[in-house]
Write a protein that holds these residues in place. Structure first.
Motif, short mmCIF file in Angstrom:
data_model
loop_
_atom_site.label_atom_id
_atom_site.label_comp_id
_atom_site.label_asym_id
_atom_site.label_seq_id
_atom_site.Cartn_x
_atom_site.Cartn_y
_atom_site.Cartn_z
N PHE A 163 0.82 -1.20 0.00
CA PHE A 163 0.00 0.00 0.00
C PHE A 163 0.86 1.26 0.00
O PHE A 163 0.44 2.31 -0.50
CB PHE A 163 -0.93 -0.01 1.21
N GLY A 164 2.07 1.15 0.54
CA GLY A 164 2.97 2.30 0.58
C GLY A 164 3.08 2.93 1.95
O GLY A 164 3.61 4.05 2.07
N TYR A 165 2.62 2.23 3.00
CA TYR A 165 2.63 2.85 4.33
C TYR A 165 4.01 2.74 5.00
O TYR A 165 4.41 3.64 5.74
CB TYR A 165 1.58 2.21 5.22
N LEU A 166 4.74 1.64 4.77
CA LEU A 166 6.01 1.45 5.47
C LEU A 166 7.03 2.54 5.17
O LEU A 166 7.77 2.96 6.07
CB LEU A 166 6.59 0.07 5.14
N PRO A 167 7.13 3.07 3.91
CA PRO A 167 8.02 4.23 3.72
C PRO A 167 7.61 5.43 4.56
O PRO A 167 8.47 6.21 4.98
CB PRO A 167 7.89 4.52 2.22
N ARG A 168 6.31 5.57 4.84
CA ARG A 168 5.86 6.67 5.72
C ARG A 168 6.33 6.44 7.16
O ARG A 168 6.63 7.39 7.88
CB ARG A 168 4.34 6.79 5.69
N VAL A 169 6.39 5.18 7.57
CA VAL A 169 6.93 4.87 8.90
C VAL A 169 8.40 5.29 8.97
O VAL A 169 8.85 5.89 9.95
CB VAL A 169 6.77 3.36 9.20
N ALA A 170 9.16 4.97 7.91
CA ALA A 170 10.56 5.38 7.86
C ALA A 170 10.68 6.90 7.88
O ALA A 170 11.58 7.46 8.52
CB ALA A 170 11.23 4.80 6.61
#
Length: 480
Positions: A163-170
């Motif tokens: 979905f693309g959420y993990l780069p937002r976590v980073a």
């Protein structure tokens, strides 16, 4: 490039250099950061001259609206914790029934059937014990304990990744890592470590600075890898969940697992801060992270890839290590020296140290035997508890592991082996803070080329594990 050559450059390049110098003078920061900021500023100016926009303000896109929420300083971290807590709760609540069902087939039915078959084939007792009571039971426990939570957790984790959420976590963690003296990309390698620490170590190649790359390697073990999730889920369900009333037990267990995972990130930050100011001194460098667009999750493809590439791959790796480990466990419990088994001698030797830090000798011996893979820690603990320190009614001293009917029976066996809520909680902490598995240690050696830093990577989390468990045990005894 000097000042005299600037007039001969194209106007766009000259403007870019001028803006970069202004940013560098104003921020007194890294040239790379200033250049990246200047490039984006100049690109925006070029776009504004080349693209005509309507007079009315454009409506914000879905990506920008969502990014304002999930990367917000106010809502970013609460959303991250809540999302992972929900994932853990679903995993814990959903894995109980299939785990009991698998244990019923593989252990309760499969084990007696195999023993009867080997009896009919005339196998000697030692061969039957080594293969059926040791190797088969260890493998059966790996499958029944690990497969259900992994089959639930990994697809959800992969959906967030796609979905693309993990780069937002980073992105959210970047500022914290920079303040700790580490590289912002360490947040990405830490996220990779939640799948596999060996893969997380390899992913540190994206960090250019040798010093900051070494920081990321030494602290990647603070991410809970695939093999350690079953330990977290099981201990949280059996001991933490039991501390609160039934309707809230699964919520408490999920909160405990979330807390341990968050503690790993906090310790990675604190350790990076300490190392960057002692043995690995230096200034942190900057990096630019371009957030990818959100993509609609591809459910069936995600299920297929997560079950094959992660769940079954990790399970197969655990099975490969469980087979010889089961043989070693059975031999240690059935080879006697001076009237007692080798395992009993080792457990008695390790018990004082284990009890001192709120664990026991069985757990410490299990972690020694499980160095090849974290996936076999729980099966090793269960087999040693029953084969050496269990109760006669469930097979102690017979060389046969007990048959699991449900988690109440499992908790009863562990409790009769001297386990308390403190043991379960400290096992969760020690599962986070102990030496990396052999695969990760070998990967660290290959990446660093240094036995010294490999030893650091092994002893640093292990020392923290003993210290944290000791402090928790002392605080627990003071309260009680």
């Amino acid at each position: 490039m000097n000042e005299t050559s600037a007039p001969s450059l194209p106007p766009e390049v000259a403007e870019l250099l001028r803006v970069a110098r202004e940013h560098r003078q104003r921020l007194q920061g890294d040239l790379h950061e200033s250049m990246v900021e200047a490039i984006y500023a100049q690109a925006e100016r070029i776009v504004s001259r080349a693209v005509s926009t309507p007079a009315a303000p454009a409506r914000p896109t879905f990506d920008r609206v969502l990014d304002r929420i999930v990367t917000s300083r106010v809502w970013g971290f609460p959303i991250m914790f809540a999302l992972f807590a929900v994932m853990f709760w679903i995993t814990i609540s959903g894995a109980n029934i299939p785990s009991s069902w698998l244990a019923g087939w593989l252990v309760e039915r499969g084990h007696p059937w195999l023993r009867e078959l080997t009896l009919q084939l005339g196998w000697p007792d030692w061969l039957r014990g080594l293969t059926v009571d040791g190797m088969y039971l260890a493998t059966a426990w790996v499958v029944s304990v690990m497969l259900p939570p992994m089959a639930i957790f990994f697809p959800m984790f992969t959906l967030l990744e796609d979905f693309g959420y993990l780069p937002r976590v980073a992105f959210n963690l970047d500022a914290l890592f920079r303040r700790a003296g580490a590289h912002g990309k360490q947040a990405m390698t830490l996220m990779m470590g939640f799948g596999c620490n060996a893969a997380g170590v390899v992913s540190t190649r994206i960090i250019d600075s040798p010093r900051e790359r070494l920081l990321a390697i030494l602290t990647n073990n603070f991410s809970l890898c695939n093999g350690r999730w079953p330990t977290q889920f099981l201990m949280a369900t059996l001991f933490v969940g039991a501390l609160v009333p039934a309707p809230w037990s699964s919520v408490a267990a999920a909160a405990a697992v979330t807390g341990v995972a968050a503690l790993g990130v906090v310790l990675a930050l604190l350790t990076s801060w300490a190392l960057s100011r002692t043995v690995l001194k230096g200034e942190p460098s900057a990096f630019s992270l371009e957030l990818p667009p959100y993509r609609p999750p591809r459910l069936w493809q995600t299920l297929y890839t997560s079950l094959l590439d992660r769940t079954l791959f990790v399970l197969w790796r655990a099975v490969v290590f469980a087979l010889p480990a089961g043989a070693v466990i059975w031999l240690s419990a059935n080879v006697h020296v001076g009237g007692q088994s080798v395992a009993a001698h080792l457990i008695r030797l390790l018990d004082p140290l284990g009890l001192w830090i709120g664990l026991n000798g069985v757990i410490l011996l299990a972690y020694v035997l499980a160095i090849p893979a974290n996936e076999i820690v729980i099966p090793t603990v269960l087999m040693l508890t029953v084969l050496v320190g269990g109760t006669p009614e469930v097979g102690a001293g017979t060389g046969v592991m007990f048959e699991l009917e449900d988690q109440n029976v499992l908790k009863q066996v562990l409790t009769q082996g001297g386990w308390t809520a403190l043991t379960g909680i400290n096992l969760m902490l020690f599962s986070l803070l102990h030496n990396p598995c052999s695969t990760t240690l070998y990967t660290i050696y290959k990446e660093t080329g240094s036995l010294r830093w490999t030893a650091w990577a092994a002893l640093l989390p292990l020392g923290l594990g003993f210290a944290v468990c000791f402090l928790v045990a002392r605080f627990w005894h003071w309260l009680t």
